[in-house]
Design an enzyme around this catalytic site. Sequence first.
Site, short mmCIF file in Angstrom:
data_model
loop_
_atom_site.label_atom_id
_atom_site.label_comp_id
_atom_site.label_asym_id
_atom_site.label_seq_id
_atom_site.Cartn_x
_atom_site.Cartn_y
_atom_site.Cartn_z
N HIS A 52 -1.56 0.96 -10.07
CA HIS A 52 -1.70 -0.92 -9.27
C HIS A 52 -2.71 -1.69 -9.85
O HIS A 52 -3.78 -2.01 -9.77
CB HIS A 52 -3.03 0.07 -8.62
CG HIS A 52 -3.59 -0.15 -7.31
ND1 HIS A 52 -3.80 0.45 -6.44
CD2 HIS A 52 -3.21 -1.81 -6.57
CE1 HIS A 52 -4.03 -0.35 -4.80
NE2 HIS A 52 -3.33 -1.69 -5.52
N ARG A 105 0.45 -1.60 0.02
CA ARG A 105 -0.04 0.36 -0.33
C ARG A 105 0.60 1.31 -0.47
O ARG A 105 1.93 1.39 0.52
CB ARG A 105 -1.30 0.07 1.28
CG ARG A 105 -1.97 -1.20 1.15
CD ARG A 105 -3.36 -0.50 -0.35
NE ARG A 105 -4.28 -1.68 -0.22
CZ ARG A 105 -4.42 -2.18 -0.85
NH1 ARG A 105 -3.16 -2.43 -1.63
NH2 ARG A 105 -5.64 -2.64 -0.83
#
Length: 313
Positions: free
Chosen positions: A276, A228
């Site tokens: 991502h 993250r």
Amino acid sequence: MSLVALLTDMNRQSEGPWLDALRLAMPEETIRPLADIEADRLGHVEVAVVANPQPSELSRLPNLRWIHSLWAGVEKLVREIGPTGVPIVRLVDPELARAMAEAVLAWTYYLFRDMPAYARQQREGVWKPLPYRHPSNVTVGILGLGELGTAAGLKLREAGFATLGWSRTPKNVAGIESFAGEAGLAAMLSRSDILVCLLPLTPETNGLLDSARLGTLPAGASLINFGRGPILNEGDLLGLFDAGHLAHAVLDVFRTEPLPAGDPLWRHERVTVLPHVSGPTDRKTASRIVAANIRAFRATGAIPATVDIGRGY
């Protein structure tokens, strides 16, 4: 038929394929977007399938017993629902672990075989072979030995890399030298030529990779962050590049997503920016897993294993 609510932050066009896949996986259920459920039927919903829902929407379901996330990462849900909210079941999908392990191996090879250096040499018109290193002489450290980290570690070990792993509590994975706790973290970092972050975002991991910890990596080490964004202090990373301590970083997650157009990470020659994509969720396999969990709940009344709100995952 039972009624299941679908709550996502997607537009109807993006949500449609998910709705189709979920309906195909559990035809015995009636699955409808929350906006399409009549007010007098909201009380019939005991289970909701969600992807970044608004907490206010969940509160419209007075008899909701649990929610099933379509994503493996649940930190946003944990933060917004809080300790008094309904239980959260996160997606645990072997296909996601396989895809993530594939990405970790691919980008480890990218760094191991000096692809960033050769790209710079091409831009500069330099013809210069670099020395070859055997995988056994390159140590890859993995932060996080859950489902994703274990799968990635075993893939790296199979490829011949010396593989280390760190977790909050001790783990025992064949072929991977494991570390735990703060002292174990420092020991592993000091030996990692390539550091792979697959940690979830929790209060403990937020900002974990700062200049002090990244500075303990060997000189010339590289970083892969597929965990993250907020785990990494991006400014500290740039400072270590300026100091000549780190060689390269492959970043798939960021504190702000999408990465703003003016962010210096876009243009830094020692950074590879990915949008991502390292661990995509497979609609078909994810829908089957959600269906199996809901089917078991209907049969037994037992809620599947839920997220530990205190730990955040």
